[in-house]
Design a protein around this motif. Sequence first.
Motif, PDB file in Angstrom:
ATOM      1  N   PHE A   7       0.871  -1.235   0.082  1.00 51.88           N
ATOM      2  CA  PHE A   7       0.052  -0.057  -0.071  1.00 51.88           C
ATOM      3  C   PHE A   7       0.871   1.258  -0.058  1.00 51.88           C
ATOM      4  O   PHE A   7       0.602   1.966  -0.824  1.00 51.88           O
ATOM      5  CB  PHE A   7      -0.897   0.147   1.049  1.00 51.88           C
ATOM      6  N   ARG A   8       1.907   1.249   0.615  1.00 47.66           N
ATOM      7  CA  ARG A   8       2.921   2.290   0.714  1.00 47.66           C
ATOM      8  C   ARG A   8       3.538   2.542  -0.534  1.00 47.66           C
ATOM      9  O   ARG A   8       3.631   3.603  -1.162  1.00 47.66           O
ATOM     10  CB  ARG A   8       4.056   2.106   1.710  1.00 47.66           C
ATOM     11  N   ALA A   9       3.980   1.348  -1.353  1.00 50.23           N
ATOM     12  CA  ALA A   9       4.356   1.613  -2.536  1.00 50.23           C
ATOM     13  C   ALA A   9       3.313   2.073  -3.625  1.00 50.23           C
ATOM     14  O   ALA A   9       3.795   2.943  -4.392  1.00 50.23           O
ATOM     15  CB  ALA A   9       4.912   0.139  -3.024  1.00 50.23           C
TER      16      ALA A   9
ATOM     17  N   ILE B  89      -0.473   8.028   6.006  1.00 58.54           N
ATOM     18  CA  ILE B  89      -1.524   8.188   5.157  1.00 58.54           C
ATOM     19  C   ILE B  89      -2.229   6.946   4.901  1.00 58.54           C
ATOM     20  O   ILE B  89      -3.433   6.525   4.946  1.00 58.54           O
ATOM     21  CB  ILE B  89      -0.943   8.640   3.879  1.00 58.54           C
ATOM     22  N   VAL B  90      -1.490   5.610   4.771  1.00 60.89           N
ATOM     23  CA  VAL B  90      -2.088   4.405   4.618  1.00 60.89           C
ATOM     24  C   VAL B  90      -2.876   4.081   5.913  1.00 60.89           C
ATOM     25  O   VAL B  90      -3.951   3.487   5.697  1.00 60.89           O
ATOM     26  CB  VAL B  90      -1.050   3.533   4.276  1.00 60.89           C
ATOM     27  N   LYS B  91      -2.452   4.396   6.802  1.00 60.96           N
ATOM     28  CA  LYS B  91      -3.265   3.858   8.114  1.00 60.96           C
ATOM     29  C   LYS B  91      -4.510   4.893   8.180  1.00 60.96           C
ATOM     30  O   LYS B  91      -5.744   4.422   8.556  1.00 60.96           O
ATOM     31  CB  LYS B  91      -2.521   4.246   9.534  1.00 60.96           C
ATOM     32  N   GLN B  92      -4.391   6.058   7.756  1.00 58.84           N
ATOM     33  CA  GLN B  92      -5.469   6.949   7.820  1.00 58.84           C
ATOM     34  C   GLN B  92      -6.703   6.268   6.870  1.00 58.84           C
ATOM     35  O   GLN B  92      -7.611   6.412   7.336  1.00 58.84           O
ATOM     36  CB  GLN B  92      -5.128   8.460   7.342  1.00 58.84           C
ATOM     37  N   ARG B  97     -11.725   3.493   5.889  1.00 60.78           N
ATOM     38  CA  ARG B  97     -12.604   2.537   5.381  1.00 60.78           C
ATOM     39  C   ARG B  97     -13.476   1.730   6.489  1.00 60.78           C
ATOM     40  O   ARG B  97     -14.374   1.575   6.289  1.00 60.78           O
ATOM     41  CB  ARG B  97     -11.624   1.427   4.384  1.00 60.78           C
ATOM     42  N   HIS B  98     -12.526   1.739   7.542  1.00 61.73           N
ATOM     43  CA  HIS B  98     -13.212   1.065   8.698  1.00 61.73           C
ATOM     44  C   HIS B  98     -14.319   1.805   9.125  1.00 61.73           C
ATOM     45  O   HIS B  98     -15.559   1.273   9.390  1.00 61.73           O
ATOM     46  CB  HIS B  98     -12.293   0.947   9.646  1.00 61.73           C
TER      47      HIS B  98
END
Lengths: 104, 104
Positions: A7-9, B89-92, B97-98
């Motif tokens: 996802f980071r990529a 950003i990915v975690k956000q 989505r959650h």
Amino acid sequence: MKELVDFRADILKALAQPTRLKIIDFLRDGERCVCEIFPAIGEEQSNTSRHLNMMLAAGVLSRRKDGLKIYYAIKSPEILEVVDTVTLIVKQEAAGRHELLKAV
Amino acid sequence: MKELVDFRADILKALAQPTRLKIIDFLRDGERCVCEIFPAIGEEQSNTSRHLNMMLAAGVLSRRKDGLKIYYAIKSPEILEVVDTVTLIVKQEAAGRHELLKAV
DNA sequence: CAATTAGTTGACTATATACTCATATAGTCT
DNA sequence: AGACTATATGAGTATATAGTCAACTAATTG
């Protein structure tokens, strides 16, 4: 299953291309429709549309529809933070090379 | 002549790949030789070597030779800053989505 | 100097990417 | 409905990328 690394990529890849960086730069001040974006960056409409969709899919941009026009915007301030930090890195490297040259 | 956009794209591209992100993650705590890196990330030595050289060329890593071994390290803390912001950003996005799922 | 260890590189394959031109879709206006 | 405008997409081409295996170079040690 897709991992965090991937996802980071995806996000980094969505930013790692000159045409897309031009788009990001242009969207800095707020949302713009495709019809404003592609002349501003000097690319074909279809090519611009593809890049926009790609960044949308990666979660880098958001999209809003208004009549015929579709407005794209940078999805979060962190996106710009990433680009700005990279700009800083480039400037540091340029400065480093300059120092090396002076030393010769 | 290469422009600023392109240098930025080069750096981002150097980070925008799962294998290379694994390398960056592994180099977080300091320099490591190739012989430590490739088993740690589970890639072939030759493939690892190519990615390392690519990141070196992009200005993302630095290299130090000591006898037979070659130690690679992350060139500047800003590189990690970029990766960390992308992780955020990915975690956000995952959190977003959650929230959406809960709303259904 | 032969053997060993660490790393790089050439050649190849498979896949992904950026771009272009032409066409399709969708909303608007008369 | 028909013409017009804004955007997206299909199909094709050219180039880039990631990965593999085998061969190569360079430093080290017996």
